[in-house]
Motif scaffolding. Structure first.
Motif, mmCIF file in Angstrom:
data_model
loop_
_atom_site.group_PDB
_atom_site.id
_atom_site.type_symbol
_atom_site.label_atom_id
_atom_site.label_comp_id
_atom_site.label_asym_id
_atom_site.label_seq_id
_atom_site.Cartn_x
_atom_site.Cartn_y
_atom_site.Cartn_z
ATOM 1 N N ILE A 1 0.872 -1.173 0.000
ATOM 2 C CA ILE A 1 0.000 0.000 0.000
ATOM 3 C C ILE A 1 0.907 1.220 0.000
ATOM 4 O O ILE A 1 1.859 1.313 0.776
ATOM 5 C CB ILE A 1 -0.950 0.024 1.212
ATOM 6 N N ASP A 2 0.602 2.192 -0.858
ATOM 7 C CA ASP A 2 1.485 3.350 -1.029
ATOM 8 C C ASP A 2 1.651 4.151 0.257
ATOM 9 O O ASP A 2 2.761 4.543 0.612
ATOM 10 C CB ASP A 2 0.944 4.269 -2.130
ATOM 11 N N ILE A 3 0.541 4.429 0.946
ATOM 12 C CA ILE A 3 0.592 5.215 2.183
ATOM 13 C C ILE A 3 -0.321 4.570 3.215
ATOM 14 O O ILE A 3 -1.490 4.296 2.941
ATOM 15 C CB ILE A 3 0.141 6.670 1.959
ATOM 16 N N GLU B 1 -1.605 6.248 10.255
ATOM 17 C CA GLU B 1 -1.953 5.650 11.544
ATOM 18 C C GLU B 1 -2.182 6.736 12.587
ATOM 19 O O GLU B 1 -1.455 7.723 12.652
ATOM 20 C CB GLU B 1 -0.835 4.732 12.033
ATOM 21 N N ARG B 2 -3.185 6.497 13.403
ATOM 22 C CA ARG B 2 -3.470 7.372 14.543
ATOM 23 C C ARG B 2 -4.063 6.502 15.635
ATOM 24 O O ARG B 2 -5.207 6.073 15.534
ATOM 25 C CB ARG B 2 -4.437 8.481 14.145
ATOM 26 N N GLY B 3 -3.250 6.234 16.656
ATOM 27 C CA GLY B 3 -3.687 5.274 17.665
ATOM 28 C C GLY B 3 -3.841 3.900 17.032
ATOM 29 O O GLY B 3 -2.922 3.403 16.381
ATOM 30 N N ARG B 4 -5.002 3.320 17.166
ATOM 31 C CA ARG B 4 -5.255 2.000 16.584
ATOM 32 C C ARG B 4 -5.886 2.074 15.186
ATOM 33 O O ARG B 4 -6.155 1.043 14.575
ATOM 34 C CB ARG B 4 -6.176 1.197 17.510
ATOM 35 N N ARG B 5 -6.095 3.271 14.707
ATOM 36 C CA ARG B 5 -6.715 3.430 13.392
ATOM 37 C C ARG B 5 -5.672 3.325 12.288
ATOM 38 O O ARG B 5 -4.556 3.826 12.420
ATOM 39 C CB ARG B 5 -7.427 4.784 13.296
ATOM 40 N N ARG B 6 -6.044 2.697 11.191
ATOM 41 C CA ARG B 6 -5.191 2.615 10.009
ATOM 42 C C ARG B 6 -6.018 2.921 8.768
ATOM 43 O O ARG B 6 -6.999 2.245 8.484
ATOM 44 C CB ARG B 6 -4.565 1.227 9.870
ATOM 45 N N ILE B 7 -5.597 3.954 8.035
ATOM 46 C CA ILE B 7 -6.226 4.351 6.784
ATOM 47 C C ILE B 7 -5.213 4.132 5.668
ATOM 48 O O ILE B 7 -4.028 4.447 5.834
ATOM 49 C CB ILE B 7 -6.665 5.825 6.815
ATOM 50 N N ILE C 1 -6.938 -2.723 7.418
ATOM 51 C CA ILE C 1 -7.166 -1.315 7.088
ATOM 52 C C ILE C 1 -8.637 -0.961 7.301
ATOM 53 O O ILE C 1 -9.546 -1.653 6.831
ATOM 54 C CB ILE C 1 -6.751 -1.038 5.633
ATOM 55 N N GLU C 2 -8.854 0.135 8.014
ATOM 56 C CA GLU C 2 -10.224 0.588 8.304
ATOM 57 C C GLU C 2 -10.943 1.075 7.048
ATOM 58 O O GLU C 2 -12.119 0.776 6.808
ATOM 59 C CB GLU C 2 -10.132 1.707 9.342
ATOM 60 N N GLN C 3 -10.230 1.867 6.250
ATOM 61 C CA GLN C 3 -10.775 2.440 5.020
ATOM 62 C C GLN C 3 -9.614 2.775 4.111
ATOM 63 O O GLN C 3 -8.560 3.217 4.578
ATOM 64 C CB GLN C 3 -11.589 3.702 5.307
ATOM 65 N N ALA C 4 -9.791 2.568 2.818
ATOM 66 C CA ALA C 4 -8.736 2.896 1.857
ATOM 67 C C ALA C 4 -9.302 3.800 0.772
ATOM 68 O O ALA C 4 -10.474 3.690 0.389
ATOM 69 C CB ALA C 4 -8.142 1.628 1.242
ATOM 70 N N ARG D 1 -11.722 15.386 2.354
ATOM 71 C CA ARG D 1 -11.657 14.042 2.929
ATOM 72 C C ARG D 1 -10.707 14.001 4.118
ATOM 73 O O ARG D 1 -11.019 13.404 5.151
ATOM 74 C CB ARG D 1 -11.204 13.047 1.855
ATOM 75 N N CYS D 2 -9.553 14.648 3.986
ATOM 76 C CA CYS D 2 -8.575 14.611 5.076
ATOM 77 C C CYS D 2 -9.086 15.323 6.325
ATOM 78 O O CYS D 2 -8.754 14.943 7.446
ATOM 79 C CB CYS D 2 -7.246 15.219 4.623
ATOM 80 N N ARG D 3 -9.905 16.353 6.132
ATOM 81 C CA ARG D 3 -10.479 17.050 7.292
ATOM 82 C C ARG D 3 -11.420 16.147 8.077
ATOM 83 O O ARG D 3 -11.629 16.351 9.284
ATOM 84 C CB ARG D 3 -11.232 18.298 6.835
ATOM 85 N N LEU D 4 -12.017 15.168 7.409
ATOM 86 C CA LEU D 4 -13.000 14.306 8.061
ATOM 87 C C LEU D 4 -12.367 13.135 8.803
ATOM 88 O O LEU D 4 -13.043 12.441 9.541
ATOM 89 C CB LEU D 4 -13.985 13.770 7.017
ATOM 90 N N LEU D 5 -11.072 12.899 8.571
ATOM 91 C CA LEU D 5 -10.410 11.754 9.195
ATOM 92 C C LEU D 5 -9.947 12.081 10.613
ATOM 93 O O LEU D 5 -9.668 13.222 10.937
ATOM 94 C CB LEU D 5 -9.219 11.323 8.337
#
Length: 332
Positions: free
Chosen positions: A262-264, A267-273, A298-301, A328-332
């Motif tokens: 996966i290109d990118i 991670e934030r805590g236990r979240r992975r996008i 992955i939670e969402q890609a 989209r990034c503002r909503l994460l």
């Protein structure tokens, strides 16, 4: 043009810290923003370290700064949230990069001329001003070699062999460009999955406009016909994501010896996008991508591509137009 998001972050920092440092490359708008902020805060202190009188105040830096706790904020060139380009202007923003005078130039030729001047000034004035003693032509040749290797994994020994110097020397050159905000290193994901992972970092030139200037790409026709077009798009999207996501997110890439990738990975805590970057109007995903989705849970890609309208590709995987990155990034 003031970046309202950055301004809000700095105003918040000023509520918590008596001192705020603005970091970033030259011509990104640090002085303009600093003057704007000090005009709104009557008890603020502004130091311009190119003025001898202000520089003298920091002869004993430890003594001076010990009187201020301090917050560090990076001010980068324009991102998508500031420019807010229409769909048909995204490619021009990618071509010219985010430096204000490059983006706002009257023509592509004028933009390219400004970027070429920026490169010369950075090499011949800015870097020597930091006390770095590397010949400008040598560092420019290294910078151009990096441009041709944009988005590839870092191999100091291989690059040193082609450059005719030692591996520690090219490592030093890379660190100079990274420290002066010209290069971003994307580390491999550190995780214990019992798989053989790629361990080298990937190296990108942070500003796409400077990348194109170093490769002598004058316009969109030249860019679309150049072998770097795919890696350039990947690096530009990476930089947008890095600037638009909140600092609490950490970025890496995931690649195994068996081809899962996966290109990118954000991670934030236990979240992975996940973010997969494709320069295609009809992006397709490899088996390795789906394997990586399973490996990392992955939670969402998001598949970021030059499409006009986003659409769901599969469960937990959406195709995303670049123009929608900021929202989209503002909503994460």
């Amino acid at each position: 043009m003031i970046n309202r998001r950055i301004l809000s972050d700095i105003e918040t920092a000023l509520d918590q810290f008596p001192a705020v440092a603005l970091l970033g490359p030259r011509q990104a708008g640090k002085t303009t923003l600093a003057h704007f902020i000090t005009s709104r805060h009557t008890h603020s202190l502004y130091l311009d370290l190119e003025r001898p009188s202000d520089l003298a105040k920091l002869v004993d830096q430890e003594l001076f700064l010990s009187r201020h706790r301090i917050s560090f904020n990076e001010l980068a060139p324009f991102d998508m949230s500031e420019v807010q380009p229409r769909q048909d202007a995204v490619a021009h923003f990618w071509l010219r990069g985010g430096y204000p005078l490059s983006w706002l130039a009257k023509s592509d030729a004028a933009s390219l001329a400004w970027r070429e001047s920026f490169i010369i000034t950075h090499l011949e004035r800015d870097i020597p001003a930091f006390g770095i003693r590397v010949a400008g032509p040598t560092l420019r040749r290294f910078w151009q070699m990096l441009a041709h290797l944009h988005g590839q994994t870092w191999n100091a020994s291989r690059l040193a062999s082609g450059f005719g110097v030692s591996a520690p020397t090219v490592q030093h050159y890379l660190e100079i460009l990274e420290a002066t905000y010209m290069v971003r290193r994307l580390p491999p994901l550190q995780t214990n999955l019992g798989k053989r992972l790629v361990k080298s970092t990937k190296v990108y030139l942070r500003d796409s406009g400077l990348l194109h200037a170093l490769l002598q790409i004058p316009n969109l026709d030249g860019l679309f016909g150049h072998p770097v077009v795919g890696p350039s798009w990947e690096g530009w999207v990476l930089e947008q994501i890095a600037l638009l996501l909140s600092p609490q997110w950490t970025l890496s890439f995931y690649r195994t010896a068996t081809g899962a990738e996966i290109d990118i990975v954000a991670e934030r805590g236990r979240r992975r996008i996940g973010f997969e970057i494709k320069f295609s109007s009809a992006p397709a995903l490899s088996k390795g991508f789906w394997s990586a989705m399973d490996d990392l849970q992955i939670e969402q890609a998001y598949v970021v591509a030059p499409v006009k309208v986003g659409y769901p590709m599969a469960k937990k995987v959406d195709v995303l137009p670049a123009v929608d990155l900021a929202k989209r990034c503002r909503l994460l």
